[in-house]
Scaffold this motif. Structure first.
Motif, PDB file in Angstrom:
ATOM      1  N   PHE A  37       0.805  -1.222   0.000  1.00  8.00           N
ATOM      2  CA  PHE A  37       0.000   0.000   0.000  1.00  8.00           C
ATOM      3  C   PHE A  37       0.839   1.274   0.000  1.00  8.00           C
ATOM      4  CE2 PHE A  37      -3.349  -2.932   0.802  1.00  8.00           C
ATOM      5  CZ  PHE A  37      -4.474  -2.318   0.315  1.00  8.00           C
ATOM      6  N   PRO A  38       1.863   1.396   0.860  1.00  5.69           N
ATOM      7  CA  PRO A  38       2.676   2.623   0.815  1.00  5.69           C
ATOM      8  C   PRO A  38       3.343   2.805  -0.547  1.00  5.69           C
ATOM      9  CG  PRO A  38       3.127   1.410   2.805  1.00  5.69           C
ATOM     10  CD  PRO A  38       2.289   0.517   1.955  1.00  5.69           C
ATOM     11  N   ILE A  39       3.704   1.680  -1.203  1.00  5.88           N
ATOM     12  CA  ILE A  39       4.347   1.789  -2.513  1.00  5.88           C
ATOM     13  C   ILE A  39       3.331   2.278  -3.543  1.00  5.88           C
ATOM     14  CG2 ILE A  39       5.586   0.495  -4.293  1.00  5.88           C
ATOM     15  CD1 ILE A  39       6.373  -1.470  -2.027  1.00  5.88           C
ATOM     16  N   ALA A  40       2.079   1.757  -3.450  1.00  3.34           N
ATOM     17  CA  ALA A  40       1.068   2.108  -4.442  1.00  3.34           C
ATOM     18  C   ALA A  40       0.516   3.510  -4.220  1.00  3.34           C
ATOM     19  CB  ALA A  40      -0.070   1.089  -4.401  1.00  3.34           C
ATOM     20  N   ILE A  41       0.324   3.880  -2.962  1.00  2.00           N
ATOM     21  CA  ILE A  41      -0.375   5.143  -2.675  1.00  2.00           C
ATOM     22  C   ILE A  41       0.603   6.302  -2.554  1.00  2.00           C
ATOM     23  CG2 ILE A  41      -1.758   6.294  -0.885  1.00  2.00           C
ATOM     24  CD1 ILE A  41      -3.209   3.659  -0.543  1.00  2.00           C
ATOM     25  N   PRO A  43       4.422   7.596  -0.230  1.00  2.00           N
ATOM     26  CA  PRO A  43       4.913   7.516   1.152  1.00  2.00           C
ATOM     27  C   PRO A  43       4.556   8.713   2.021  1.00  2.00           C
ATOM     28  CG  PRO A  43       6.681   8.123  -0.330  1.00  2.00           C
ATOM     29  CD  PRO A  43       5.440   8.046  -1.166  1.00  2.00           C
ATOM     30  N   GLU A  44       3.487   9.444   1.706  1.00  2.00           N
ATOM     31  CA  GLU A  44       3.136  10.623   2.492  1.00  2.00           C
ATOM     32  C   GLU A  44       2.682  10.200   3.907  1.00  2.00           C
ATOM     33  OE1 GLU A  44       2.203  14.142   3.842  1.00  2.00           O
ATOM     34  OE2 GLU A  44       0.369  13.029   3.419  1.00  2.00           O
ATOM     35  N   PRO A  45       3.381  10.607   4.979  1.00  2.00           N
ATOM     36  CA  PRO A  45       3.108  10.061   6.320  1.00  2.00           C
ATOM     37  C   PRO A  45       1.671  10.256   6.806  1.00  2.00           C
ATOM     38  CG  PRO A  45       5.135  11.309   6.333  1.00  2.00           C
ATOM     39  CD  PRO A  45       4.512  11.550   5.001  1.00  2.00           C
ATOM     40  N   ASN A  46       1.063  11.411   6.528  1.00  2.00           N
ATOM     41  CA  ASN A  46      -0.288  11.642   7.039  1.00  2.00           C
ATOM     42  C   ASN A  46      -1.309  10.709   6.402  1.00  2.00           C
ATOM     43  OD1 ASN A  46      -0.002  13.559   9.034  1.00  2.00           O
ATOM     44  ND2 ASN A  46       0.157  15.231   7.543  1.00  2.00           N
ATOM     45  N   THR A  47      -1.172  10.514   5.068  1.00  2.00           N
ATOM     46  CA  THR A  47      -2.073   9.583   4.372  1.00  2.00           C
ATOM     47  C   THR A  47      -1.897   8.177   4.937  1.00  2.00           C
ATOM     48  OG1 THR A  47      -1.412  10.861   2.452  1.00  2.00           O
ATOM     49  CG2 THR A  47      -2.899   9.014   2.061  1.00  2.00           C
ATOM     50  N   LEU A  48      -0.633   7.783   5.122  1.00  2.00           N
ATOM     51  CA  LEU A  48      -0.367   6.430   5.610  1.00  2.00           C
ATOM     52  C   LEU A  48      -0.983   6.227   6.985  1.00  2.00           C
ATOM     53  CD1 LEU A  48       3.285   5.688   4.513  1.00  2.00           C
ATOM     54  CD2 LEU A  48       1.140   5.000   3.463  1.00  2.00           C
ATOM     55  N   GLY A 118       1.693  -1.215  12.050  1.00  2.00           N
ATOM     56  CA  GLY A 118       1.465   0.104  12.647  1.00  2.00           C
ATOM     57  C   GLY A 118       2.683   1.002  12.513  1.00  2.00           C
ATOM     58  N   VAL A 119       3.865   0.440  12.757  1.00  2.00           N
ATOM     59  CA  VAL A 119       5.096   1.235  12.655  1.00  2.00           C
ATOM     60  C   VAL A 119       5.338   1.640  11.204  1.00  2.00           C
ATOM     61  CG1 VAL A 119       7.602   1.138  12.918  1.00  2.00           C
ATOM     62  CG2 VAL A 119       6.125   0.226  14.703  1.00  2.00           C
ATOM     63  N   LEU A 120       5.105   0.698  10.269  1.00  2.00           N
ATOM     64  CA  LEU A 120       5.297   0.997   8.852  1.00  2.00           C
ATOM     65  C   LEU A 120       4.380   2.118   8.391  1.00  2.00           C
ATOM     66  CD1 LEU A 120       5.563  -2.537   7.212  1.00  2.00           C
ATOM     67  CD2 LEU A 120       7.404  -0.930   7.656  1.00  2.00           C
ATOM     68  N   PHE A 121       3.202   2.218   9.034  1.00  2.00           N
ATOM     69  CA  PHE A 121       2.229   3.231   8.631  1.00  2.00           C
ATOM     70  C   PHE A 121       2.244   4.448   9.548  1.00  2.00           C
ATOM     71  CE2 PHE A 121       0.835  -0.266   6.121  1.00  2.00           C
ATOM     72  CZ  PHE A 121       0.203   0.282   5.030  1.00  2.00           C
ATOM     73  N   ASP A 122       3.318   4.591  10.321  1.00  2.00           N
ATOM     74  CA  ASP A 122       3.526   5.803  11.100  1.00  2.00           C
ATOM     75  C   ASP A 122       2.415   6.053  12.128  1.00  2.00           C
ATOM     76  OD1 ASP A 122       5.105   7.937  11.773  1.00  2.00           O
ATOM     77  OD2 ASP A 122       3.950   9.336  10.541  1.00  2.00           O
ATOM     78  N   MET A 123       1.908   4.981  12.761  1.00  2.00           N
ATOM     79  CA  MET A 123       0.857   5.167  13.753  1.00  2.00           C
ATOM     80  C   MET A 123       1.448   5.405  15.136  1.00  2.00           C
ATOM     81  SD  MET A 123      -1.669   2.220  12.310  1.00  2.00           S
ATOM     82  CE  MET A 123      -2.559   1.927  13.823  1.00  2.00           C
ATOM     83  N   GLN A 124       0.650   6.087  16.000  1.00  2.00           N
ATOM     84  CA  GLN A 124       1.088   6.353  17.368  1.00  2.00           C
ATOM     85  C   GLN A 124       1.009   5.081  18.217  1.00  2.00           C
ATOM     86  OE1 GLN A 124       2.276   9.424  18.218  1.00  2.00           O
ATOM     87  NE2 GLN A 124       2.017   9.770  16.025  1.00  2.00           N
ATOM     88  N   ALA A 125       1.734   5.101  19.341  1.00  2.00           N
ATOM     89  CA  ALA A 125       1.820   3.907  20.182  1.00  2.00           C
ATOM     90  C   ALA A 125       0.444   3.452  20.652  1.00  2.00           C
ATOM     91  CB  ALA A 125       2.719   4.184  21.386  1.00  2.00           C
ATOM     92  N   GLN A 126      -0.392   4.424  21.062  1.00  2.00           N
ATOM     93  CA  GLN A 126      -1.706   4.041  21.589  1.00  2.00           C
ATOM     94  C   GLN A 126      -2.592   3.465  20.492  1.00  2.00           C
ATOM     95  OE1 GLN A 126      -4.139   7.079  23.353  1.00  2.00           O
ATOM     96  NE2 GLN A 126      -5.312   5.501  24.430  1.00  2.00           N
ATOM     97  N   ALA A 127      -2.501   4.056  19.287  1.00  2.00           N
ATOM     98  CA  ALA A 127      -3.290   3.545  18.157  1.00  2.00           C
ATOM     99  C   ALA A 127      -2.833   2.131  17.809  1.00  2.00           C
ATOM    100  CB  ALA A 127      -3.144   4.466  16.950  1.00  2.00           C
TER     101      ALA A 127
END
Lengths: 222, 248
Positions: A37-41, A43-48, A118-127
């Motif tokens: 998905f990050p490759i197709a869409i 690498p913009e962090p907010n979108t991810l 979650g880490v690959l998609f730049d999510m927060q620890a709680q999420a």
């Protein structure tokens, strides 16, 4: 009765351990598909961050459906499933044992791998924690509903692809509440309502799906 | 001729009777349809809020009703056939599925055509739209499963199980407008309150509903007759029938 459940679970887990690569294929699919998905869409962090939970959930759904067709297939192939059907024990316990083995061997690895997504998609620890928790509640539902689909399509030519069409529409509520929980955390709210609903769904399918799957097995081997 | 409840339960008697009823169903579908379209498009007044675009309601709402109703009827006959091992009931269920899928598709499609001028979008992932979309998937799943199994009895029973599991979805669609207040407008017609629309509009909608009912009966009976011939091909009366056809 419960002796059957544990016996079937242990047997299926042992079989899965003997074919380790095959058992870990759903996990590989999960990571590879989510990684596309990050490759197709882009690498913009907010979108991810926005799509992360949804991607993880959808890939988990597809991974579960990929492996669920194998739940009864090999036993059906060598005739042992018919022997189990003829046994005096209730069929529901057999189904539950197989579902438990399927969840332990393919659902739990997905839950454990979800923080990586979650880490690959730049999510927060709680999420990330909420995502893992929602998958922990949701993946048993996928195994249970998948068992119904697998039992219905047992021995059919196009069984594997049919399971996707039959089971995925039924998994929509789990998907909605699973991603909703992570969305609530991102919005600064408590995910408890969504997680409670997921727990309710799990209880409901736990009561209904073994009965339906057992009935489907009887129809298939009539 | 006396019609009893079990008249339609025996495939051979069903075949003859349904054949006799078919022209009537087609005629009433056509008649009610033309009347409904005339009242709806020529007589009903223009809506003060939505202009002319609202007129699609005369197809959209009856189709949406049929989509849910047919699923319930299908699940009922499928379950009946499964529990009592009644062949004809299972054949009804199979004959109903494609018509139900068609009405679900029409409801979604006309909804999109209606949504564009009024909401400014073809599609939103709103509760009612999503659940109707899932209904379409359930129909397709049922059709795919029953077609994939060669043994008619196993196909009917497996389909019945799937239809019953999916029936959980119907109340969710029906009440979705009330439970979730999203973009889709609330229901216009209620059994308990006075109609919120002009009586010509209501008349047109009811005429269209009758037309759709008649159409469903016509198509489903035609399909059920074909299924009967297919599954009863080995019996004496079907042989006699096809033989007399060949002679003629």
């Amino acid at each position: 009765m419960r002796g059957l459940l544990w016996a079937v679970t242990k047997r299926d887990l042992l079989l899965a351990r003997r074919r380790r690569v095959e058992a870990l294929l759903p996990l590989g699919f999960f990571v590879v598909a989510a990684g596309l998905f990050p490759i197709a869409i882009g690498p913009e962090p907010n979108t991810l961050k926005l799509i992360g939970p949804g991607v993880a959930w959808v890939c988990a759904l597809l991974a579960a459906m990929l492996s669920v067709t194998q739940m009864f297939a090999s036993d059906h192939h060598d005739g042992s499933l018919e022997q189990m059907l003829l046994a005096a024990e209730r069929l529901e316990w057999l189904v539950l044992g197989k579902v438990l083995a399927h969840w332990l061997s393919s659902g739990v690895p997905l839950v454990l791998a979800s923080p990586l997504i979650g880490v690959l998609f730049d999510m927060q620890a709680q999420a990330i924690a909420t995502l893992a928790l929602s998958l922990l509640l949701g993946t048993p539902v996928l195994s249970l509903l998948g068992a119904v689909g697998a039992a219905l399509t047992l021995g059919l030519r196009s069984g594997a692809s049919l399971v996707f069409l039959l089971v995925l529409p039924l998994t929509v509520p789990t998907l909605i509440f699973g991603t909703g929980a992570v969305g609530a955390v991102d919005a600064g709210l408590s995910p408890q309502a969504h997680l409670s609903l997921q727990g309710a769904l799990l209880l409901l399918t736990l009561l209904g799906a073994p009965l339906a799957a057992a009935a489907a097995l009887r129809i298939s081997l009539d | 001729m006396i019609l009893r409840f079990n008249t339609f339960a025996a495939p051979s008697r069903f075949y003859g009777l349904a054949g006799g009823l078919l022209p009537w169903f087609w005629a009433s579908a056509l008649l009610f349809g033309l009347a409904g379209l005339y009242v709806g498009f020529a007589m009903a007044p223009t809506d003060f809020q939505q202009g002319e675009a609202y007129r699609i309601i005369f197809i959209h709402v009856p189709a949406a009703w049929m989509s849910m109703l047919i699923y319930m009827v299908m699940a009922f006959w499928a379950a009946w056939g499964w529990m009592l091992n009644a062949r004809m009931a299972s054949m009804y269920a199979r004959a109903l599925a494609p018509t139900g899928a068609l009405f679900t598709f029409i409801a979604l499609w006309t909804g999109a055509l209606w949504g564009k001028p009024t909401w400014g979008t073809w599609w939103v992932w709103d509760a009612r739209l999503t659940s109707e979309f899932i209904l379409l998937l359930m129909y397709l799943g049922y059709i795919a499963l029953t077609e994939a199994i060669d043994d008619p009895r196993r196909a009917a029973n497996a389909g019945a199980l799937l239809a019953l599991v999916g029936a959980v979805n119907i109340p969710i669609i029906y009440f979705s407008v009330r439970w979730w207040n999203t973009l889709h407008q609330g229901s216009t017609i209620s059994m308990t309150a006075a109609p919120k629309m002009v009586s010509t509009m209501l008349t047109a909608m009811l005429l269209m509903t009758l037309s759709f009912w008649a159409y469903s009966f016509a198509v489903v009976f035609t399909r059920a007759r074909a299924i009967v011939l297919e599954q009863e091909g080995e019996t004496e009366w079907v042989r006699a029938l096809t033989h007399s056809r060949e002679q003629a």
